[in-house]
Scaffold this active site. Structure first.
Site, short mmCIF file in Angstrom:
data_model
loop_
_atom_site.label_atom_id
_atom_site.label_comp_id
_atom_site.label_asym_id
_atom_site.label_seq_id
_atom_site.Cartn_x
_atom_site.Cartn_y
_atom_site.Cartn_z
N SER A 1 0.86 -1.18 0.00
CA SER A 1 0.00 0.00 0.00
C SER A 1 0.90 1.23 0.00
CB SER A 1 -0.88 0.00 1.24
OG SER A 1 -0.09 0.34 2.36
N LYS A 2 0.25 2.38 -0.01
CA LYS A 2 1.01 3.65 -0.07
C LYS A 2 1.98 3.78 1.10
CE LYS A 2 -1.06 6.27 -3.48
NZ LYS A 2 -2.47 6.05 -3.66
N ARG A 3 1.65 3.12 2.21
CA ARG A 3 2.54 3.20 3.37
C ARG A 3 3.94 2.68 3.06
NH1 ARG A 3 1.60 -0.34 6.99
NH2 ARG A 3 0.05 -1.40 5.73
#
Ligand code: GLU
Length: 478
Positions: free
Chosen positions: A242-244
């Site tokens: 994910s963007k994390r």
């Protein structure tokens, strides 16, 4: 069987690295088997599909070197490869399935369907159990495919091995919405049948759709393709990518200074391996070695550190002229203007030293900004660290010695400054770091003597004098 594979992205956002990995595996498979690689645009979602996202997808494929034999822009025997051009075709196919008793109209409301799911759950059945044809036929609403309940749906997935779905877990899914637009299931399956797709290679997230596609392919008169569901991408912490974990769009990597060949190498390792040893290999080596039997079931780890490392390896392996050619646009973009001939010459001289120290192409402009006067800024932190009591005298001494050099080149500069260190009995940190900061604005730069040589005597001395003056200003240590 001739290999015909496709990537069918939906242009509803910037293309995700997971889809790019699917595209790459399809492409490698097609090239290995001398088959056909097709790019189809799945734009059935008319509200969310945008032409700018299609442009992003195609630019991304071109950047990576994934050329396609049939599909959007290049065309092919099947006419359009954009689903929005084929809505009439899907509608006809849905109506034909109704006529043949394989699909039916359904005008139930979402609330009514929800009730059926709740009832099934209350009876400890699969929630889809009652999503079936009502006893009273209607002639309006959406069209649902009627899933035969007499036997399980079984298939052999190349990656996941034997798969089996019980029929009551598969709902009678919608193929044509009440507004006459097809769903993904219908459009994708009909296209796969009509374009004679031999293998569907896609992410594991689509596995639950596969029994539907198999039934539908048969109903549409086709033979289901061979399926290969690729493992999903995870971050190094074992959580779904994910963007994390970093950027998930290919565009970010395209703009972020990665080389396409490094990106291709990295992405080919997301669920596949060339052999048990080699991490770095060329695209041709990947094509020669690629097959689906080496695709792993295990989650693929998208590790940015590994990508950065690989990118650095690829950058260092570039021929110097190639490096200059790739970095020049970045340097000019950061300056906001073209370099003139003498600046180009200066940059080209220092470029090999920058190349050794660069992991991302976008780092390069920052490393050479000091070469171009309008970008010469001094990093205040670096300044405070090295400019101490007595530094102004050291810089003044350096100016004297540099002025006397006969031939301005890195060897003579080095000799002059080393003898200064000796005469003043100071070390490099005390004598050379202030010079570096005064002349390049930063405490990290390409090697000092080469940097001064490239910058030229006059600019070097001007910057040293400016630093001395600044040190002499009230409140500064002298
Ligand atoms: N448009 C679908 C997607 O991008 C295609 C999936 C498939 O390969 O069938 O998820």
């Amino acid at each position: 069987m001739s290999v015909r594979v496709r990537i069918a992205p939906s242009p509803t956002g910037l293309i995700h690295v997971g889809n790019v990995r699917s595209a790459l595996f399809n492409w490698l498979f097609a090239r290995h088997h001398k088959g056909t690689f097709i790019v189809r645009i799945d734009d059935t979602d008319v509200e969310r599909s945008l032409r700018e996202y299609e442009v992003d997808i195609l630019e991304g494929f071109r950047w990576l070197g994934l050329d396609w034999d049939e599909g959007v822009e290049v065309g092919g025997p099947h006419g359009s490869y954009r689903q929005s051009d084929r809505f009439g075709r899907y509608r006809d196919a849905a109506h034909d399935l109704v006529d043949r008793g394989l699909a039916y109209y359904d005008d139930r409301t979402p609330e009514q369907l929800e009730e059926l799911r709740t009832r099934a759950q209350a009876e400890k059945r699969h929630p889809n159990f009652y999503i079936r044809q009502p006893a009273e036929p209607v002639r309006a609403g959406a069209i649902r495919f009627s899933v035969p309940q007499d036997r399980p749906i079984e298939f052999e997935d190349v990656v996941r091995d034997a798969m089996r779905f019980e029929p009551e877990t598969v709902d009678d899914f919608v193929i044509l919405r009440s507004d006459g637009l097809p769903t993904y299931h219908l459009a994708s399956t009909l296209d796969d049948v009509e374009y004679e797709i031999s293998h569907v290679i896609r992410g594991e997230d689509l596995l639950p759709s596969t029994p539907k596609h198999i039934l539908l392919s048969r109903a549409l008169g086709g033979t289901p393709p061979v399926y290969a569901h690729l493992p999903l991408l995870f971050g190094p912490d074992g959580k779904k990518l994910s963007k994390r974990h970093g950027d998930t769009s290919l565009a970010a990597y395209r703009r972020g200074g990665y080389l396409p060949e490094a990106m291709l190498n990295f992405m080919s390792l997301l669920g596949w391996s060339l052999d048990s040893e080699r991490t770095i290999f060329t695209r041709d080596e990947a094509i020669a070695a690629f097959d689906l039997d080496r695709v792993s079931k295990n989650p693929a780890i998208f590790d940015l550190e590994k990508l950065a490392w690989l990118n650095g390896e690829y950058i260092r392996a570039l021929a110097p002229a190639d490096f200059i050619e790739r970095v020049m646009p970045q340097v000019e973009a950061s300056l906001g203007r073209r370099l003139n001939d003498s600046e180009r010459a200066r940059f080209s001289t220092i470029a090999p030293l920058v190349q050794e120290r660069t992991k991302l192409l976008i780092e390069a402009p920052g490393q050479v900004a000091w070469l171009f006067s309008e970008h010469f800024d001094i990093d205040p932190e670096a300044w405070t660290k090295v400019m101490v009591e007595g530094t102004a005298d050291v810089l003044a001494d350096a100016v004297d010695r540099l002025e006397k050099i006969d031939i301005w080149e890195s060897e003579s500069i080095e000799a002059a400054l080393r003898s200064m260190l000796e005469d003043l009995a100071i070390n490099a940190r005390q004598g050379l770091q202030p010079l570096r900061v005064a002349v390049t604005g930063s405490s990290v730069s390409p090697p000092l003597f080469e940097s001064l040589a490239v910058l030229g005597r006059q600019r070097t001395i001007d910057r040293l004098r400016a630093a001395i003056e600044r040190l002499g200003a009230p409140g500064h240590p002298r």
